[in-house]
Structure formats: C-alpha cells, structure tokens
Scaffold this active site. Structure first.
Site, PDB file in Angstrom:
ATOM      1  CB  CYS A  12      41.971  39.670  44.177  1.00 48.39           C
ATOM      2  SG  CYS A  12      42.395  41.378  43.875  1.00 48.39           S
TER       3      CYS A  12
ATOM      4  CG  HIS B 119      43.474  40.341  39.009  1.00 49.36           C
ATOM      5  ND1 HIS B 119      42.781  41.436  38.501  1.00 49.36           N
ATOM      6  CD2 HIS B 119      43.553  40.531  40.355  1.00 49.36           C
ATOM      7  CE1 HIS B 119      42.460  42.246  39.498  1.00 49.36           C
ATOM      8  NE2 HIS B 119      42.907  41.734  40.635  1.00 49.36           N
TER       9      HIS B 119
END
Ligand code: 2RA
Length: 339
Positions: free
Chosen positions: A134, A247
């Site tokens: 990711c 994130h």
C-alpha cells in the site's frame, strides 16, 4: 456474462473493501464465491442484495473460477495462489508473497499497465499478478508522473502509516486505547507492544540486518521493479501513526532533468487517480481524513527542493486510503484490465 470471481479473505478489512469496490465499479461478474478460513465458513454475508454463504478455502475452491482476489496473508497466498493459477485462474494477490518473483507482474494500473501485456481472463492459462504494498502504491501514484517527465535519480520517503495497514483488529485497538486513555485507564495493548493512541512508533514490520524494516525495503525493491529501473536510489522510513485508514507520505525527489514546481503541479493535476490539494494561502494540504474512503490519492506541498541547485529536486506530500487505493481498488482495477 462476465467472469466467475472468488474473494479470498472476504471477512478481513481488505476483503470487505473488495466487495465495496466491486459494487461501486459495477464489476461485471457472472458469479462470486466468498472464501475464508474454517473459522468463518458457514457464516452468511450479503452482497448486492443477495445472501452468500462463506465457504472454507480449500484446493477445490477454484474449480470454475476465472479471477480470484486474494487478501488473506502471505501464507494463504503461497498455499493456494499457485493451485488456483494451475487451474487457469487469474490470481490478483494483495500479499507480499510473490511481488518480487521474476515473471510475476507487480502492477499499479495507472503506472505500469504494460506489465499486464498479454494477460487475459478465459485464455485457459492462469497467472499470479501481485498488488504492490500500500505505501508503495500511494507513493508511486504521485511520484511516477514526475519520474516519467524528468527521471527520478533518488527518492527519499517518510511514511505516516494508518492502523488499517495492520488489519481491522489494529483499528479497533486504536479506538479502544483512545477511549481508555481519555478515561484515565491503562491502554489495552494486544496488537502492538506499546501504546498506540496519542503516540507513534517505527513500523511494526520486522527489522532486517541492514537496520531497515521489511516495510521500508518493500518501498525500495518494489519501486525499482515497478519503474523497471534497478539504478534509481530509494530510501524510506516507515512510521505507524494513530490514524485509522489512510497513509500519509513525505516524498523528496531528485531528478536527472530539470522540473520546476509549476510544471510538476500541472503534471500532477493531469495524472490519473491523483488530485492536487495545494493551497498555500489557506495552508490546506492533503490529510488522511480527506482521502479516507476515496479512490484518488491526494498530493500537495509541491515545492522546489531548496537543498538542490536549480530545478533538480522537489518535495511533495501524499495521502491515500490504505484499504482502497492501497489495496482493494488497485487489485480490482488490475482484474478489470484482465477482462
Ligand atoms: C502496513 N503495508 O501498512 C502494510 C499493510 N500491508 O502495515
């Protein structure tokens, strides 16, 4: 019409997001199988107004399946991915099990679609295609359009990674700890060994002999494979922060050819899957909350790197939903390209 698909690890955070993304994008499946561990087998799950029984994942689960989306951990992918591929299934694997294997495409559809050349569902031949990590996906969604224009020589990444990367239980523990701390109670630490609420710590992935943790070396190795450039210099520091599911990443880029900040902003504004949030006057830049549950990666703080001469360096700040573009959406976009 459409392929018969299987979702492996359907009860996990990414598994659930696979279903949301398949539905949001009206993915043209003929049938769908919900696969999970023995523990979850037999439970009912509703999807698109139909109830499905979760089936236990076995070697026979893939008979008649065209596309399988895996997100059940590396050991399950290792045990069942090749079995499925040998039965002609196109496996899109979200785990790290096969990412660095020669012959396994590591794909971000907006970045290196050419890696899927020649792979199509229903040609009888199966394959394993790997979803990048990711933090790599989120970083490269913004860095690649700039790389294509001015060739990145060196990339330095600092990540601020959400709880979701450690799974649904970590998200639940962050919420529980936050409540406990506010109530003056000792925090429950089952997932992480130290308090997570109102704190941050070096990413929980194992630390390697070179002092980097596995998350950081994924960024280094996956970037080189996705850009097909074994010379680009990459270093990373990955930190876990008390944020739920998106994130954030600070990225410094050094280029071979000049690229000024205005041109960089123009390139990013035209980049697929990217939105620019870069309002200096209002001090408004990407935040995890603003990108959560959204498809696009947001980039801002676009500025010339003052430590470099001329326009050979840029600093940018990127945020992206870890469960969506960081995992489930990217995998479903790969599956769409195989149809
Ligand atoms: C993390 N990249 O955020 C991992 C998830 N696979 O911990």
């Amino acid at each position: 019409s459409g392929p018969s698909i299987a979702v492996v690890g359907v009860t996990g955070a990414v598994g659930q997001e696979f279903l949301r993304v398949l539905s949001d994008r009206d993915f043209p499946y003929r049938s769908i199988k919900m696969l999970a561990s023995k523990r979850s087998a037999g439970r009912s799950i509703s999807f698109q107004d139909k109830d499905y029984l979760i089936e236990e994942l076995t070697g026979d689960s893939f008979d008649g399946v065209d596309v399988a989306l895996f997100s059940a951990g590396g050991s399950i992918s290792k045990a069942f991915g090749p079995v499925a591929a040998s039965k002609g299934v196109m496996v899109v694997d979200n785990s790290s099990a096969f990412r660095m294997d020669d012959g396994v495409p590591l794909v971000i559809p907006e970045v290196n679609p050419e890696a899927l050349e020649g792979l199509k569902v229903g040609k009888g031949k199966g394959a394993i295609i790997a979803n990048p990590n990711c933090s790599t996906i989120i970083c490269l969604m913004a860095a690649t359009p700039l790389h294509r224009h001015a060739t990145v020589k060196r990339m330095v990444v600092s990540t601020y990674q959400a709880a979701s990367g450690a799974g649904a239980a970590a998200m639940e523990e962050l919420e529980l700890q936050t409540r406990e701390v506010l109530e003056g109670k000792p925090p429950t630490c089952n997932i992480f060994k130290e308090q997570y609420a109102f704190n941050l710590f070096s990413h929980n992935a194992p630390v390697l002999p070179n002092g980097y943790n596995e998350e950081e070396m994924k960024m280094v190795k996956e970037t080189r494979k996705i850009w097909n450039d074994s010379n680009v210099k990459v270093t990373a520091t990955c930190i876990r922060v008390p944020v739920m599911r998106a994130h954030a990443e600070s990225v410094n880029l050094q280029f071979q050819n000049p690229l000024d900040e205005d041109k960089a902003k123009e390139i990013l504004k035209n980049a697929p899957g990217v939105v620019v949030i870069d309002d200096r006057a209002a001090n408004h830049f990407p935040t995890p909350l603003e990108v959560s549950n959204k498809d696009d990666v947001a980039v801002g703080r676009i500025r010339r790197d003052v430590s470099q001469d001329g326009n050979y360096g840029l600093d940018i700040f990127v945020c992206g939903d870890q469960i969506r573009k960081g995992a489930a959406l990217n995998a479903v976009q790969i599956a769409e390209m195989l149809l």
